[in-house]
Design an enzyme around this catalytic site. Structure first.
Site, PDB file in Angstrom:
ATOM      1  N   HIS A 302       0.489  -1.190   0.149  1.00 37.74           N
ATOM      2  CA  HIS A 302       0.052   0.106   0.075  1.00 37.74           C
ATOM      3  C   HIS A 302       1.115   1.317  -0.153  1.00 37.74           C
ATOM      4  CE1 HIS A 302      -3.608   2.877   0.554  1.00 37.74           C
ATOM      5  NE2 HIS A 302      -3.852   2.047   1.071  1.00 37.74           N
ATOM      6  N   ASP A 359      -8.038  -4.956  -0.314  1.00 30.98           N
ATOM      7  CA  ASP A 359      -8.278  -6.297  -1.283  1.00 30.98           C
ATOM      8  C   ASP A 359      -7.540  -7.563  -0.850  1.00 30.98           C
ATOM      9  OD1 ASP A 359      -9.855  -4.153  -2.875  1.00 30.98           O
ATOM     10  OD2 ASP A 359      -8.014  -3.222  -3.464  1.00 30.98           O
TER      11      ASP A 359
END
Ligand code: ACO
Length: 424
Positions: A302, A359
């Site tokens: 991320h 996700d």
């Protein structure tokens, strides 16, 4: 106020420094180019604040995510998605009467114009639902023109929030060739979406509270995430005073990419590949580390979170709970757990601070709820919608907003003379 000094070509310049409410520090370079002739070069905008915002706070090192000051962990366990929508868009939690009226307004706007069904007819059944969603969101502006009048904008915001789930369910019905199912005002937001997805003319949808609650949780966790790729796109488009439908349609497109919201679909496809390939997670960890291979562990890493993604933490537990409550066993969950375990103990991933993101486990839950893989990114968009709207509204009402117009450093040819075609 403190200042930051910049020395360029022997000349000193001073720039104001300001702090956010959580003491994040920014150097105000608004006058940088006018004073020095130079620009700030920051590809990917990893160090660039494009706005100030009162909506969402993230501390990526500490794994903190708050909407309007409220920790995501509290909202996830105590709130509902429509309450979070109200919070994000209006800046405060509603009282019971306000929430009731908000839900009534949402229910009033869930139908889409009948003519819009003709738009669906033009798409092949195999069309990716994100392509259809983007087209349907911009098409709403044809049915509900936005004249930048605050009252009309407010109505269109409610229309967009209410109709998005109808359109999302219609894209699914289109893909399986079933008749569209109309919304029901007696159901809550998540239940109504599930009803429009799964009811058929021969079989009404029986609300399963475990499924509806899990969906509500997923929507809450996706509701906003400050200036990510799709949200910045919404603001970028909106900065030209494009209407909320046009701006959000652009956000849908930005979200679709596999490095952003498209990753949830990619995660499941990756886990299925690993399963087909015999379940050797180490092999795929090895491929992700190999710089000669384009393969990345989808659902890992991320830009902001460098310790853990608080949403992923909540979803990992939720995946266990939901599958248990629904009595579903999914071999992909075991592969996901194994992959996480292997990656978290691998030097490459540790060094680069790569952890599962939102996700990674969301797709496993969507599968258990019966949502097909191609719809996963639409589910993300459904959750992110109130965030996009809140950010668009904040930008629209902020007198400091200027049309977004980055600069560049030109690295092409210096000036040269045009030559006629026979001289080349
Ligand atoms: N698998 C393997 N290696 C990775 C991964 C991954 N998933 N993610 C990052 N890396 C490596 C990079 O190769 C790079 O290594 P290097 O320093 O040796 O060159 C290093 O980690 C830093 O990666 P960047 O790409 O510079 O990180 P950036 O912040 O630009 O990208 C992103 C973040 C796009 C999320 C990236 O981690 C990625 O591609 N992840 C997979 C896709 C994904 O899950 N996206 C969803 C993100 S969450 C969301 O949008 C809702």
């Amino acid at each position: 106020m403190s200042t930051a000094k910049l020395v360029l070509n022997g000349k000193e310049y001073e720039y104001p420094v300001f702090e956010g409410s959580e003491n994040e520090v920014a150097i105000d370079f608004t006058k940088l180019r006018a004073q020095t002739g130079a620009i700030a070069y920051d590809p990917g905008y990893g160090n660039t604040g494009s706005c100030t915002s009162t909506i969402t706070y993230i501390d990526g090192d500490a794994g903190i995510l708050r909407y309007r000051g409220y920790p995501i962990e509290q909202l996830a366990t105590q709130s509902t998605f429509t309450e979070v929508c109200y919070l994000l868009i209006n800046g405060r939690l509603p009282n019971a009467d306000e929430l009731d009226k908000f839900n009534q307004r949402l229910n009033k706007h869930t139908l889409v114009h009948e003519d819009m069904k003709k738009l669906f007819e033009g798409y092949p059944p195999s069309a990716h639902p994100m392509a259809i969603m983007s087209a349907m969101v911009i098409s709403l502006s044809a049915y509900h023109p936005d004249l930048l009048d605050p009252e009309i904008i407010d109505s269109n915001i409610m229309r967009l929030l209410a109709k998005f789930k109808t359109l999302a369910a219609f894209t699914y019905k289109k893909s399986v060739g079933q008749p569209y199912v109309y919304p029901r005002a007696d159901l809550n937001y998540a239940e109504d979406f599930l009803h429009m997805m799964f009811a058929t003319p021969t079989q009404p949808y029986q609300v399963n509270p475990v499924v509806a609650k899990a969906l509500d949780l997923l929507l809450i966790l996706h509701a906003d995430h400050e200036q990510n790729c799709s949200t910045s796109t919404v603001r970028m488009v909106g900065s030209s005073q494009a209407n909320v439908f046009a701006s959000v349609a652009a956000g849908v497109n930005a979200l679709w990419g596999p490095l952003h919201g498209g990753a949830n679909q990619e995660v499941i496809m990756m886990l299925e590949d690993i399963q087909r390939d015999g379940g050797d997670v180490q092999k795929y960890v090895g491929m992700a580390k190999d710089k000669n291979s384009n393969f990345r562990l989808m659902g890992f890493g991320h830009r902001v979170y460098k310790n853990f993604d608080p949403r992923a933490k909540i979803l990992k537990k939720a995946a266990d709970d939901v599958l248990h409550a629904l009595n579903v066993s999914d071999p992909l969950l075991d592969i996901a757990r194994g992959l996480e375990e292997a990656a978290l103990h691998d030097e490459y991933f540790v060094e680069r601070k790569l952890y599962p993101n939102v996700d990674f486990y969301s797709g496993i839950i969507y599968r258990a709820l019966g949502i097909p893989t191609q719809m996963f990114t639409v589910m993300f968009a459904l959750g992110r919608l109130p965030g996009w709207i809140a950010q668009w509204k904040e930008m629209h009402n902020d007198s400091a907003t200027r049309i977004n117009r980055p600069r560049q450093i030109y690295t092409g040819e210096a000036v040269r003379d045009y030559t006629s075609i026979d001289q080349r």
